[in-house]
Design an enzyme around this catalytic site. Structure first.
Site, short mmCIF file in Angstrom:
data_model
loop_
_atom_site.label_atom_id
_atom_site.label_comp_id
_atom_site.label_asym_id
_atom_site.label_seq_id
_atom_site.Cartn_x
_atom_site.Cartn_y
_atom_site.Cartn_z
N ALA A 51 18.45 -8.57 12.76
CA ALA A 51 18.32 -10.02 12.91
C ALA A 51 17.20 -10.56 12.02
O ALA A 51 17.34 -11.62 11.38
CB ALA A 51 18.04 -10.37 14.37
N SER B 86 0.81 -1.23 0.00
CA SER B 86 0.00 0.00 0.00
C SER B 86 0.83 1.27 0.00
O SER B 86 0.33 2.34 -0.31
CB SER B 86 -0.94 0.01 1.20
N TYR C 273 15.67 -5.61 14.13
CA TYR C 273 15.38 -5.49 12.69
C TYR C 273 16.47 -6.20 11.86
O TYR C 273 16.17 -6.97 10.93
CB TYR C 273 15.31 -4.00 12.33
N VAL D 81 0.48 -10.16 7.74
CA VAL D 81 1.48 -11.23 7.55
C VAL D 81 1.82 -11.95 8.85
O VAL D 81 2.35 -13.06 8.82
CB VAL D 81 2.79 -10.71 6.88
N LYS E 143 16.09 -9.33 9.20
CA LYS E 143 16.42 -9.21 7.78
C LYS E 143 17.44 -10.29 7.38
O LYS E 143 17.42 -10.80 6.26
CB LYS E 143 16.95 -7.81 7.48
P1 NAP Z 1 6.60 1.41 4.75
O1 NAP Z 1 6.63 2.56 3.83
O2 NAP Z 1 6.45 1.64 6.22
O3 NAP Z 1 5.44 0.42 4.26
C1 NAP Z 1 5.23 -0.78 4.95
C2 NAP Z 1 4.12 -1.56 4.28
O4 NAP Z 1 3.99 -2.82 4.94
C3 NAP Z 1 2.76 -0.88 4.37
O5 NAP Z 1 2.02 -1.20 3.21
C4 NAP Z 1 2.14 -1.52 5.61
O6 NAP Z 1 0.72 -1.42 5.56
C5 NAP Z 1 2.64 -2.96 5.41
N1 NAP Z 1 2.67 -3.76 6.64
C6 NAP Z 1 3.27 -3.49 7.82
N2 NAP Z 1 3.02 -4.48 8.69
C7 NAP Z 1 2.23 -5.38 8.05
C8 NAP Z 1 1.62 -6.60 8.43
N3 NAP Z 1 1.75 -7.11 9.68
N4 NAP Z 1 0.90 -7.28 7.51
C9 NAP Z 1 0.72 -6.77 6.26
N5 NAP Z 1 1.27 -5.62 5.84
C10 NAP Z 1 2.00 -4.93 6.74
O7 NAP Z 1 7.92 0.51 4.61
P2 NAP Z 1 9.08 0.52 3.49
O8 NAP Z 1 10.12 1.49 3.93
O9 NAP Z 1 8.50 0.61 2.14
O10 NAP Z 1 9.67 -0.95 3.71
C11 NAP Z 1 9.18 -2.06 2.98
C12 NAP Z 1 10.18 -3.19 3.09
O11 NAP Z 1 11.45 -2.74 2.61
C13 NAP Z 1 10.40 -3.68 4.51
O12 NAP Z 1 10.53 -5.09 4.52
C14 NAP Z 1 11.71 -3.02 4.91
O13 NAP Z 1 12.40 -3.78 5.87
C15 NAP Z 1 12.44 -3.00 3.59
N6 NAP Z 1 13.50 -1.98 3.49
C16 NAP Z 1 13.18 -0.64 3.46
C17 NAP Z 1 14.24 0.30 3.32
C18 NAP Z 1 13.95 1.78 3.21
O14 NAP Z 1 14.90 2.55 3.03
N7 NAP Z 1 12.70 2.21 3.24
C19 NAP Z 1 15.55 -0.13 3.26
C20 NAP Z 1 15.81 -1.49 3.32
C21 NAP Z 1 14.78 -2.42 3.42
P3 NAP Z 1 -0.20 -1.58 6.90
O15 NAP Z 1 0.48 -0.79 7.97
O16 NAP Z 1 -1.54 -1.04 6.49
O17 NAP Z 1 -0.27 -3.03 7.19
#
Ligand code: NAP
Length: 252
Positions: free
Chosen positions: A159, A16, A157, A65, A161
């Site tokens: 751990a 989303s 976090y 999830v 990943k």
């Molecule tokens: P974000 O903008 O906070 O978005 C998180 C998404 O996950 C939202 O759609 C949220 O929607 C959903 N979510 C959270 N908990 C959930 C659950 N229990 N069940 C289903 N959906 C859930 O996060 P992001 O920064 O895009 O990160 C996405 C992924 O990329 C993560 O795995 C993160 O570790 C990884 N990542 C991000 C970065 C970065 O720089 N942003 C860097 C490295 C890795 P709801 O809250 O409505 O459920």
């Protein structure tokens, strides 16, 4: 050129907003049916209608999830709606900060249950449908934090990943004979809606630590996922792609 994704169905958990929305956009623009999954259905629906303004086929589903039955229900609903589940992008993740000395069991469990166990739930729920696909693909969003680098305040976090990658390698072995591949994208610092609120000075400082002097876009991660999910990547499994603008390269 990669084969078309027309007629293929992709599930993106955490689709989303942020990186998941970028993944959803890239697959949808390449012709796939996309199911965006999040706990907040309203936000998922807003995302779907915004992406569908770009002439795509994106639909919102609610799911958590952390909840195995919820993920099973999502996989079944997506299959019933679109007739197949060809690709799972297991992307949902959270990153609340907590210093090690203050970290509670609840802090630890919430992060592990979402990021690591949540990946297991999403993958397991999709297996029956991926087996029926012409070629099934699983792409996990991990991170450089944990598998490659450390970051104070995020030991739980990190751990989670790294756990995703251990899981990925064995899942890849178990699913290989079904022509299902399991790979991971490891983003560095990516500009999401959440980061935008931190202000220009903070973002400029973050970007200065990256050799390319810019943050990644959510679509940068989407294109790496698209490649790993393509027909052409069919002999790649259990592997990782780092998408970080060179962030992990400097020796000091
Ligand atoms: P974000 O903008 O906070 O978005 C998180 C998404 O996950 C939202 O759609 C949220 O929607 C959903 N979510 C959270 N908990 C959930 C659950 N229990 N069940 C289903 N959906 C859930 O996060 P992001 O920064 O895009 O990160 C996405 C992924 O990329 C993560 O795995 C993160 O570790 C990884 N990542 C991000 C970065 C970065 O720089 N942003 C860097 C490295 C890795 P709801 O809250 O409505 O459920």
């Amino acid at each position: 050129m990669l084969s078309s994704f027309q007629g293929k169905t992709i599930i993106v958990t955490g689709g989303s907003k942020g990186i998941g929305k970028g993944i959803a956009r890239v697959f949808a623009k390449n012709g796939a049916n996309v199911a965006v999954v999040a706990r907040n259905l309203e936000a998922a629906e807003e995302c779907a209608s915004e992406l569908n303004e770009e002439n795509t086929n994106v639909m919102a589903f609610t799911g958590d999830v952390q909840d195995r039955e919820s993920m099973k229900a999502v996989a079944r609903q997506v299959f019933e709606k679109f007739g197949s589940v060809d690709v799972l992008c297991a992307n949902a993740g959270i990153f609340p900060a907590a210093n090690l000395e203050d970290m509670t069991n609840e802090d630890w469990d919430t992060v592990m249950n979402t990021n690591a166990k949540g990946t297991f739930h999403a993958v397991q729920a999709c297996i029956p449908y991926l087996k029926q696909a012409e070629y099934g693909r699983i792409v996990i969003t991990s991170s450089i934090t944990g598998p490659v680098t450390g970051y104070p305040g995020w030991s739980h976090y990190a751990a989670s990943k790294a756990a995703q990658l251990g899981f990925m390698r064995t899942a890849a072995l178990e699913l290989a004979s079904h022509q299902i591949t399991v790979n991971a994208v490891l983003p560095g610092n990516v500009l999401t809606e959440g980061l935008e609120g931190l202000g220009d000075d903070y973002l400029t400082e973050m970007a200065s630590a990256i050799p390319m002097k810019k943050l990644g876009t959510v679509e940068d991660i989407g294109y790496a996922a698209l490649f790993l999910a393509s027909k052409e990547a069919g002999f790649i499994t259990g592997q990782t792609i780092i998408v970080d603008g060179g962030q992990i390269l400097p020796e000091n």
